[in-house]
Design a protein around this motif. Structure first.
Motif, PDB file in Angstrom:
ATOM      1  N   LEU A  36      20.169 105.127 -22.680  1.00  0.00           N
ATOM      2  CA  LEU A  36      20.876 106.179 -23.410  1.00  0.00           C
ATOM      3  C   LEU A  36      20.308 106.449 -24.804  1.00  0.00           C
ATOM      4  O   LEU A  36      20.038 107.605 -25.129  1.00  0.00           O
ATOM      5  CB  LEU A  36      22.370 105.865 -23.493  1.00  0.00           C
ATOM      6  CG  LEU A  36      23.206 106.877 -24.267  1.00  0.00           C
ATOM      7  CD1 LEU A  36      23.316 108.189 -23.492  1.00  0.00           C
ATOM      8  CD2 LEU A  36      24.585 106.314 -24.551  1.00  0.00           C
ATOM      9  N   PRO A  37      20.100 105.432 -25.644  1.00  0.00           N
ATOM     10  CA  PRO A  37      19.602 105.735 -26.994  1.00  0.00           C
ATOM     11  C   PRO A  37      18.237 106.422 -27.023  1.00  0.00           C
ATOM     12  O   PRO A  37      17.906 107.097 -27.986  1.00  0.00           O
ATOM     13  CB  PRO A  37      19.531 104.359 -27.670  1.00  0.00           C
ATOM     14  CG  PRO A  37      20.499 103.512 -26.910  1.00  0.00           C
ATOM     15  CD  PRO A  37      20.425 104.019 -25.490  1.00  0.00           C
ATOM     16  N   ARG A  38      17.477 106.275 -25.953  1.00  0.00           N
ATOM     17  CA  ARG A  38      16.148 106.904 -25.899  1.00  0.00           C
ATOM     18  C   ARG A  38      16.172 108.289 -25.280  1.00  0.00           C
ATOM     19  O   ARG A  38      15.150 108.979 -25.255  1.00  0.00           O
ATOM     20  CB  ARG A  38      15.189 106.001 -25.106  1.00  0.00           C
ATOM     21  CG  ARG A  38      14.947 104.660 -25.750  1.00  0.00           C
ATOM     22  CD  ARG A  38      13.891 103.856 -25.012  1.00  0.00           C
ATOM     23  NE  ARG A  38      14.120 103.688 -23.590  1.00  0.00           N
ATOM     24  CZ  ARG A  38      14.766 102.679 -23.019  1.00  0.00           C
ATOM     25  NH1 ARG A  38      15.280 101.728 -23.763  1.00  0.00           N
ATOM     26  NH2 ARG A  38      14.889 102.599 -21.713  1.00  0.00           N
ATOM     27  N   ASP A  39      17.318 108.696 -24.772  1.00  0.00           N
ATOM     28  CA  ASP A  39      17.401 110.009 -24.138  1.00  0.00           C
ATOM     29  C   ASP A  39      17.147 111.104 -25.172  1.00  0.00           C
ATOM     30  O   ASP A  39      17.666 111.058 -26.283  1.00  0.00           O
ATOM     31  CB  ASP A  39      18.784 110.204 -23.506  1.00  0.00           C
ATOM     32  CG  ASP A  39      18.854 111.493 -22.729  1.00  0.00           C
ATOM     33  OD1 ASP A  39      18.414 111.498 -21.565  1.00  0.00           O
ATOM     34  OD2 ASP A  39      19.318 112.502 -23.285  1.00  0.00           O
ATOM     35  N   ARG A 109      28.213 106.436 -31.156  1.00  0.00           N
ATOM     36  CA  ARG A 109      29.185 105.414 -30.776  1.00  0.00           C
ATOM     37  C   ARG A 109      28.790 104.786 -29.436  1.00  0.00           C
ATOM     38  O   ARG A 109      28.858 103.570 -29.257  1.00  0.00           O
ATOM     39  CB  ARG A 109      30.572 106.040 -30.689  1.00  0.00           C
ATOM     40  CG  ARG A 109      31.679 105.062 -30.446  1.00  0.00           C
ATOM     41  CD  ARG A 109      33.042 105.767 -30.633  1.00  0.00           C
ATOM     42  NE  ARG A 109      34.102 104.843 -30.390  1.00  0.00           N
ATOM     43  CZ  ARG A 109      34.741 104.721 -29.232  1.00  0.00           C
ATOM     44  NH1 ARG A 109      34.441 105.507 -28.225  1.00  0.00           N
ATOM     45  NH2 ARG A 109      35.706 103.833 -29.081  1.00  0.00           N
ATOM     46  N   ALA A 110      28.367 105.611 -28.489  1.00  0.00           N
ATOM     47  CA  ALA A 110      27.933 105.110 -27.189  1.00  0.00           C
ATOM     48  C   ALA A 110      26.668 104.266 -27.328  1.00  0.00           C
ATOM     49  O   ALA A 110      26.522 103.239 -26.658  1.00  0.00           O
ATOM     50  CB  ALA A 110      27.695 106.264 -26.220  1.00  0.00           C
ATOM     51  N   ALA A 111      25.768 104.662 -28.203  1.00  0.00           N
ATOM     52  CA  ALA A 111      24.563 103.865 -28.452  1.00  0.00           C
ATOM     53  C   ALA A 111      24.949 102.510 -29.039  1.00  0.00           C
ATOM     54  O   ALA A 111      24.319 101.490 -28.734  1.00  0.00           O
ATOM     55  CB  ALA A 111      23.614 104.613 -29.384  1.00  0.00           C
ATOM     56  N   GLY A 112      25.996 102.478 -29.842  1.00  0.00           N
ATOM     57  CA  GLY A 112      26.509 101.213 -30.371  1.00  0.00           C
ATOM     58  C   GLY A 112      27.062 100.333 -29.264  1.00  0.00           C
ATOM     59  O   GLY A 112      26.954  99.104 -29.318  1.00  0.00           O
ATOM     60  N   LEU A 113      27.638 100.963 -28.258  1.00  0.00           N
ATOM     61  CA  LEU A 113      28.128 100.223 -27.106  1.00  0.00           C
ATOM     62  C   LEU A 113      26.976  99.524 -26.398  1.00  0.00           C
ATOM     63  O   LEU A 113      27.110  98.387 -25.958  1.00  0.00           O
ATOM     64  CB  LEU A 113      28.846 101.180 -26.135  1.00  0.00           C
ATOM     65  CG  LEU A 113      29.309 100.586 -24.814  1.00  0.00           C
ATOM     66  CD1 LEU A 113      30.408  99.554 -25.039  1.00  0.00           C
ATOM     67  CD2 LEU A 113      29.787 101.694 -23.887  1.00  0.00           C
TER      68      LEU A 113
END
Length: 121
Positions: A36-39, A109-113
Protein backbone atom coordinates in the motif's frame (compact mmCIF):
# COMPACT_ATOMS: atom_id res chain seq x y z
CA UNK A 1 1.70 -7.70 21.75
CA UNK A 2 -1.64 -7.62 19.99
CA UNK A 3 -2.63 -10.17 17.39
CA UNK A 4 -3.83 -9.30 13.90
CA UNK A 5 -7.50 -9.52 14.83
CA UNK A 6 -7.05 -7.04 17.71
CA UNK A 7 -5.18 -4.59 15.49
CA UNK A 8 -7.92 -4.87 12.88
CA UNK A 9 -10.59 -4.10 15.46
CA UNK A 10 -8.71 -1.01 16.67
CA UNK A 11 -8.44 0.23 13.10
CA UNK A 12 -12.08 -0.56 12.33
CA UNK A 13 -11.52 -3.45 9.94
CA UNK A 14 -13.99 -6.32 9.89
CA UNK A 15 -11.53 -9.18 10.39
CA UNK A 16 -13.85 -12.01 9.31
CA UNK A 17 -15.06 -10.35 6.11
CA UNK A 18 -11.61 -9.14 5.11
CA UNK A 19 -9.90 -12.46 5.81
CA UNK A 20 -12.58 -14.27 3.80
CA UNK A 21 -11.38 -12.32 0.73
CA UNK A 22 -7.92 -13.77 1.38
CA UNK A 23 -9.14 -17.31 2.13
CA UNK A 24 -8.14 -16.82 5.76
CA UNK A 25 -4.48 -16.42 4.85
CA UNK A 26 -3.09 -13.62 7.03
CA UNK A 27 0.36 -13.83 5.42
CA UNK A 28 -1.04 -13.09 1.97
CA UNK A 29 -3.11 -10.23 3.37
CA UNK A 30 -0.09 -8.72 5.10
CA UNK A 31 2.03 -9.10 1.96
CA UNK A 32 -0.54 -7.26 -0.15
CA UNK A 33 -1.20 -4.64 2.52
CA UNK A 34 2.54 -3.96 2.76
CA UNK A 35 2.45 -2.79 -0.87
CA UNK A 36 0.00 0.00 0.00
CA UNK A 37 2.57 2.70 0.89
CA UNK A 38 4.28 2.17 -2.47
CA UNK A 39 1.09 2.43 -4.49
CA UNK A 40 1.27 5.35 -6.92
CA UNK A 41 -2.45 6.06 -7.26
CA UNK A 42 -2.58 8.63 -4.47
CA UNK A 43 0.21 10.59 -6.16
CA UNK A 44 -1.55 10.21 -9.52
CA UNK A 45 -4.80 11.42 -8.00
CA UNK A 46 -3.07 14.49 -6.59
CA UNK A 47 -1.28 15.30 -9.86
CA UNK A 48 -4.32 14.81 -12.06
CA UNK A 49 -6.53 16.89 -9.77
CA UNK A 50 -3.99 19.72 -9.89
CA UNK A 51 -3.80 19.43 -13.66
CA UNK A 52 -7.58 19.43 -14.01
CA UNK A 53 -7.48 16.01 -15.72
CA UNK A 54 -10.65 14.74 -14.06
CA UNK A 55 -11.07 11.53 -16.08
CA UNK A 56 -7.54 10.45 -15.06
CA UNK A 57 -8.24 11.55 -11.48
CA UNK A 58 -11.39 9.44 -11.49
CA UNK A 59 -9.39 6.41 -12.71
CA UNK A 60 -6.78 6.82 -9.95
CA UNK A 61 -9.45 7.33 -7.29
CA UNK A 62 -11.47 4.37 -8.54
CA UNK A 63 -8.39 2.14 -8.38
CA UNK A 64 -7.73 3.29 -4.81
CA UNK A 65 -11.35 2.60 -3.95
CA UNK A 66 -11.09 -1.01 -5.11
CA UNK A 67 -7.84 -1.56 -3.30
CA UNK A 68 -9.12 -0.05 -0.04
CA UNK A 69 -12.32 -2.06 -0.25
CA UNK A 70 -10.56 -5.35 -0.87
CA UNK A 71 -8.14 -4.70 1.99
CA UNK A 72 -10.99 -3.86 4.36
CA UNK A 73 -9.68 -0.34 4.97
CA UNK A 74 -13.14 1.03 5.66
CA UNK A 75 -12.22 4.59 6.59
CA UNK A 76 -9.97 4.98 3.54
CA UNK A 77 -12.64 3.36 1.39
CA UNK A 78 -15.31 5.78 2.61
CA UNK A 79 -13.06 8.80 2.01
CA UNK A 80 -12.28 7.61 -1.50
CA UNK A 81 -15.95 6.89 -2.27
CA UNK A 82 -16.73 10.55 -1.64
CA UNK A 83 -14.12 11.80 -4.10
CA UNK A 84 -15.01 9.13 -6.68
CA UNK A 85 -18.61 10.30 -6.65
CA UNK A 86 -17.51 13.91 -6.98
CA UNK A 87 -15.30 12.99 -9.96
CA UNK A 88 -17.83 10.67 -11.59
CA UNK A 89 -19.66 13.62 -13.14
CA UNK A 90 -16.50 14.82 -14.87
CA UNK A 91 -16.93 18.23 -13.27
CA UNK A 92 -16.09 17.83 -9.58
CA UNK A 93 -17.45 20.21 -7.01
CA UNK A 94 -15.52 22.85 -5.17
CA UNK A 95 -15.10 20.46 -2.25
CA UNK A 96 -12.73 18.25 -4.24
CA UNK A 97 -9.64 19.64 -2.48
CA UNK A 98 -11.21 18.92 0.92
CA UNK A 99 -12.17 15.43 -0.21
CA UNK A 100 -8.64 14.79 -1.45
CA UNK A 101 -7.20 15.93 1.89
CA UNK A 102 -9.44 13.42 3.65
CA UNK A 103 -8.26 10.66 1.29
CA UNK A 104 -4.64 11.63 1.89
CA UNK A 105 -5.07 11.57 5.68
CA UNK A 106 -6.75 8.17 5.62
CA UNK A 107 -4.12 6.81 3.22
CA UNK A 108 -1.41 7.92 5.65
CA UNK A 109 -3.33 6.35 8.51
CA UNK A 110 -3.56 3.08 6.56
CA UNK A 111 0.17 3.25 5.81
CA UNK A 112 0.69 3.58 9.57
CA UNK A 113 -1.32 0.41 9.99
CA UNK A 114 1.18 -1.35 7.74
CA UNK A 115 3.99 -0.35 10.11
CA UNK A 116 1.99 -1.41 13.16
CA UNK A 117 1.24 -4.80 11.65
CA UNK A 118 4.94 -5.46 11.04
CA UNK A 119 5.21 -5.73 14.81
CA UNK A 120 2.48 -8.39 14.88
CA UNK A 121 4.13 -10.69 12.34
Amino acid sequence: MADLKEVFQKYGIDYETTMSRFMGNEKIYLKILSMLPRDENLRKLDQTLQAGDYPAAFDAAHTLKGMAGNLGLTRLYQAICAIVESLRTGVPGEDCAVLFQSVKEEFERAAGLVELLKEVE
